[in-house]
Design a protein around this motif. Structure first.
Motif, PDB file in Angstrom:
ATOM      1  N   PRO B  63      57.707  28.022  93.349  1.00  0.00           N
ATOM      2  CA  PRO B  63      56.687  27.109  93.889  1.00  0.00           C
ATOM      3  C   PRO B  63      55.949  26.318  92.803  1.00  0.00           C
ATOM      4  CG  PRO B  63      56.077  29.415  94.240  1.00  0.00           C
ATOM      5  CD  PRO B  63      57.481  29.414  93.748  1.00  0.00           C
ATOM      6  N   GLU B  64      55.949  26.840  91.574  1.00  0.00           N
ATOM      7  CA  GLU B  64      55.282  26.085  90.506  1.00  0.00           C
ATOM      8  C   GLU B  64      56.052  24.816  90.162  1.00  0.00           C
ATOM      9  OE1 GLU B  64      54.366  28.792  87.227  1.00  0.00           O
ATOM     10  OE2 GLU B  64      53.527  30.133  88.758  1.00  0.00           O
ATOM     11  N   LEU B  65      57.315  24.783  90.531  1.00  0.00           N
ATOM     12  CA  LEU B  65      58.122  23.585  90.261  1.00  0.00           C
ATOM     13  C   LEU B  65      58.310  22.745  91.527  1.00  0.00           C
ATOM     14  CD1 LEU B  65      60.872  25.279  88.039  1.00  0.00           C
ATOM     15  CD2 LEU B  65      58.742  24.188  87.301  1.00  0.00           C
ATOM     16  N   ASN B  66      57.433  22.956  92.513  1.00  0.00           N
ATOM     17  CA  ASN B  66      57.572  22.231  93.776  1.00  0.00           C
ATOM     18  C   ASN B  66      57.512  20.727  93.587  1.00  0.00           C
ATOM     19  OD1 ASN B  66      58.011  24.434  95.327  1.00  0.00           O
ATOM     20  ND2 ASN B  66      56.155  24.267  96.572  1.00  0.00           N
ATOM     21  N   GLY B  67      56.755  20.285  92.578  1.00  0.00           N
ATOM     22  CA  GLY B  67      56.647  18.849  92.311  1.00  0.00           C
ATOM     23  C   GLY B  67      58.015  18.242  92.086  1.00  0.00           C
ATOM     24  N   GLU B  68      58.687  18.660  91.015  1.00  0.00           N
ATOM     25  CA  GLU B  68      59.989  18.048  90.714  1.00  0.00           C
ATOM     26  C   GLU B  68      61.038  18.385  91.754  1.00  0.00           C
ATOM     27  OE1 GLU B  68      59.495  20.407  87.054  1.00  0.00           O
ATOM     28  OE2 GLU B  68      61.670  20.586  87.140  1.00  0.00           O
ATOM     29  N   MET B  69      60.832  19.496  92.463  1.00  0.00           N
ATOM     30  CA  MET B  69      61.805  19.925  93.462  1.00  0.00           C
ATOM     31  C   MET B  69      61.743  19.067  94.719  1.00  0.00           C
ATOM     32  SD  MET B  69      63.911  22.576  93.483  1.00  0.00           S
ATOM     33  CE  MET B  69      64.841  23.623  94.591  1.00  0.00           C
ATOM     34  N   PHE B  70      60.521  18.843  95.228  1.00  0.00           N
ATOM     35  CA  PHE B  70      60.410  18.235  96.564  1.00  0.00           C
ATOM     36  C   PHE B  70      59.791  16.840  96.579  1.00  0.00           C
ATOM     37  CE2 PHE B  70      60.242  22.909  97.212  1.00  0.00           C
ATOM     38  CZ  PHE B  70      61.465  23.029  97.871  1.00  0.00           C
ATOM     39  N   GLU B  71      59.030  16.473  95.534  1.00  0.00           N
ATOM     40  CA  GLU B  71      58.345  15.189  95.599  1.00  0.00           C
ATOM     41  C   GLU B  71      59.270  13.978  95.609  1.00  0.00           C
ATOM     42  OE1 GLU B  71      54.996  15.069  92.938  1.00  0.00           O
ATOM     43  OE2 GLU B  71      53.994  16.552  94.217  1.00  0.00           O
ATOM     44  N   PRO B  72      60.437  14.027  94.993  1.00  0.00           N
ATOM     45  CA  PRO B  72      61.314  12.845  95.036  1.00  0.00           C
ATOM     46  C   PRO B  72      61.594  12.373  96.466  1.00  0.00           C
ATOM     47  CG  PRO B  72      62.148  14.409  93.442  1.00  0.00           C
ATOM     48  CD  PRO B  72      60.975  15.061  94.128  1.00  0.00           C
ATOM     49  N   ALA B  73      61.464  13.244  97.444  1.00  0.00           N
ATOM     50  CA  ALA B  73      61.727  12.837  98.829  1.00  0.00           C
ATOM     51  C   ALA B  73      60.570  12.048  99.425  1.00  0.00           C
ATOM     52  CB  ALA B  73      62.008  14.073  99.678  1.00  0.00           C
ATOM     53  N   LYS B  74      59.390  12.150  98.756  1.00  0.00           N
ATOM     54  CA  LYS B  74      58.173  11.581  99.336  1.00  0.00           C
ATOM     55  C   LYS B  74      58.207  10.059  99.460  1.00  0.00           C
ATOM     56  CE  LYS B  74      54.172  14.592  98.770  1.00  0.00           C
ATOM     57  NZ  LYS B  74      53.149  14.991  97.794  1.00  0.00           N
ATOM     58  N   ASP B  75      58.745   9.378  98.427  1.00  0.00           N
ATOM     59  CA  ASP B  75      58.671   7.903  98.429  1.00  0.00           C
ATOM     60  C   ASP B  75      59.958   7.276  98.982  1.00  0.00           C
ATOM     61  OD1 ASP B  75      60.367   8.530  96.434  1.00  0.00           O
ATOM     62  OD2 ASP B  75      59.239   7.574  94.818  1.00  0.00           O
ATOM     63  N   ALA B  77      60.770   6.446 102.239  1.00  0.00           N
ATOM     64  CA  ALA B  77      60.486   6.220 103.654  1.00  0.00           C
ATOM     65  C   ALA B  77      61.675   5.607 104.366  1.00  0.00           C
ATOM     66  CB  ALA B  77      59.266   5.322 103.799  1.00  0.00           C
ATOM     67  N   TYR B  78      62.539   4.920 103.583  1.00  0.00           N
ATOM     68  CA  TYR B  78      63.692   4.246 104.209  1.00  0.00           C
ATOM     69  C   TYR B  78      64.704   5.217 104.787  1.00  0.00           C
ATOM     70  CZ  TYR B  78      65.133   5.180  99.401  1.00  0.00           C
ATOM     71  OH  TYR B  78      65.369   5.780  98.201  1.00  0.00           O
ATOM     72  N   ARG B  79      64.443   6.544 104.591  1.00  0.00           N
ATOM     73  CA  ARG B  79      65.332   7.525 105.224  1.00  0.00           C
ATOM     74  C   ARG B  79      64.888   7.843 106.652  1.00  0.00           C
ATOM     75  NH1 ARG B  79      66.090  11.108  99.821  1.00  0.00           N
ATOM     76  NH2 ARG B  79      67.981  10.080  99.137  1.00  0.00           N
ATOM     77  N   HIS B  80      63.767   7.235 107.050  1.00  0.00           N
ATOM     78  CA  HIS B  80      63.249   7.513 108.393  1.00  0.00           C
ATOM     79  C   HIS B  80      63.397   6.280 109.274  1.00  0.00           C
ATOM     80  CE1 HIS B  80      61.572  11.372 107.168  1.00  0.00           C
ATOM     81  NE2 HIS B  80      61.334  10.768 106.006  1.00  0.00           N
TER      82      HIS B  80
END
Lengths: 317, 93
Positions: B63-75, B77-80
């Motif tokens: 969980p300490e690496l959640n940033g690099e793990m999951f944040e790339p999906a945040k920006d 939006a074109y996947r929605h």
């Protein structure tokens, strides 16, 4: 990690809890949070499995097959509940064996209510109605606790436990509709279990030093006194339906407070039992230790068998 | 003697649904783990299928690496579907 770094991690942590986020096993948490949870969850687990002991006495003495299967199912649930809770505590980095060791050495506590004897069949009714009733109130309040594995265990336990209270109440209802001797037996059970049940919610808020921190961590969502009052308010009408008298002359509805007023709890008795001087403390711990020691060869044999099977499999490959 | 290892339990509540993690237990081998899981987690018909796996074989993200793990999906939006601007008269797409 520097002190400053820890301080900032703590701030993030407190904010997450304030936002009702759950904390999961691998998340960073303050050491005190971890230790407090290990202590509370393991005590809770110990209470489940020690709680099986007073009932064990009545399995072979249950008055009918219907009562016997219900009692067996309840006791089996308690074993399961102990397991959910031990598993939750293990996610915080303590082993099952360490927890058993703490229980068997007397270093860990369990709920004092199980240090009282179950001497008549009516006690099985009173335990289900009052003891499980009090436990449910405590546990419902804990479903929203901040530590994910503990909260999930509580949700599962609460779902399963409501039958425990209903089967206890049904036992008393049957006795109360029976002969005068049976009704007297029910009243006697209520007389003995009422006050210890009120003590299950712990010391008064003013004398409970950990309450403030526990409320902040949502390890407690209501205080001891609030939960105790809730229990009394909900139980008095249930006693009236049974036609039983609660053994407290000071018990009286307070229209202004919209709650029942009640008499003073014997806190001296409470602390005596907590400190190990209750009627059955020794008997309960001896039963646990004996079961653990006598089971050693079974645990060892199962492990030896598993290792042998694995070796056979390796040779075959 | 060695302690019984820890197992994770996954239960399919009914056919058509996936197995879901429901808890863990100790057992000396896989057969005992399955039997214990049956006794502990399906006493009230909660399942029609059980998987058990020794906990040590699970690799978990940190969980300490959640940033690099999951944040790339945040920006992204074109996947929605709502990212695409289409006329109102277009129904059911």
């Amino acid at each position: 990690m520097s002190e400053k770094e820890i301080k900032s991690l703590e701030e993030i942590f407190e904010k997450r809890i304030a936002n009702d986020e759950k904390i999961e096993p691998k998340d960073w948490m303050p050491e005190k949070y971890r230790q407090t949870h290990i202590r509370q969850i393991s005590q809770h687990a110990h209470s489940e499995i020690v709680g099986m002991l007073p009932e064990a006495n009545w399995i072979t003495r249950a008055p009918s097959l219907r009562r016997k299967v219900a009692l067996l199912a309840k006791i089996q649930d308690e074993g399961g509940h102990g397991l959910y809770l031990y598993s939750a505590a293990e996610t915080l980095g303590i082993s099952r064996d360490e927890m058993y060791e703490q229980l068997h050495s007397g270093a860990a506590k369990y709920s004092s209510i199980f240090n009282y004897p179950a001497i008549t069949w009516a006690d099985m009714g009173a335990v289900g109605w009052l003891v499980d009733g009090a436990a449910i109130i405590n546990q419902v309040a804990l479903m929203g606790t901040s530590y994910g594995p503990y909260s999930r265990a509580m949700i599962r336990i609460c779902k399963e436990e409501s039958f425990h209270q209903r089967q206890g109440y049904e036992i008393l209802l049957t006795l109360c509709n029976g002969t005068p001797e049976q009704k007297a037996m029910a009243q006697d059970a209520l007389n003995r279990w009422w006050w210890p049940s009120l003590m299950m919610f712990g010391p008064k808020d003013a004398e409970s030093p950990n309450t403030e921190q526990s409320v902040k961590w949502k390890l407690k969502r209501k205080t001891n006194d609030e939960l105790r009052q809730q229990f009394i308010d909900q139980t008095v009408p249930q006693a009236n339906i049974l036609g039983l008298t609660i053994p407290d002359p000071a018990l009286k509805w307070n229209e202004a407070r919209k709650h029942y007023d009640f008499g003073e709890i014997d806190w001296n008795e409470f602390w005596q039992v907590v400190k190990g001087h209750g009627p059955c403390n020794k008997q309960r711990l001896d039963a646990r230790r004996t079961a653990w020691e006598k089971g050693t060869w079974v645990r060892d044999a199962a492990m030896a068998y598993a290792e042998k099977q694995e070796m056979k499999l390796e040779k075959a490959v | 003697m060695k302690n019984w290892p820890l197992w994770e339990v996954f239960i399919r509540s009914k056919n058509g649904l996936e197995h879901r993690h429901c808890g863990s237990l100790h057992a000396s081998d896989a057969t005992m783990a399955l039997e214990n899981a049956r006794d502990v987690y399906t006493r009230r018909m909660e399942g029609v299928s059980i998987w058990v796996v020794e906990s040590k074989y699970i690799t978990a993200s940190n969980p300490e690496l959640n940033g690099e793990m999951f944040e790339p999906a945040k920006d992204k939006a074109y996947r929605h579907p709502t990212f695409y601007e289409l006329p109102d008269e277009l129904k059911h797409m």
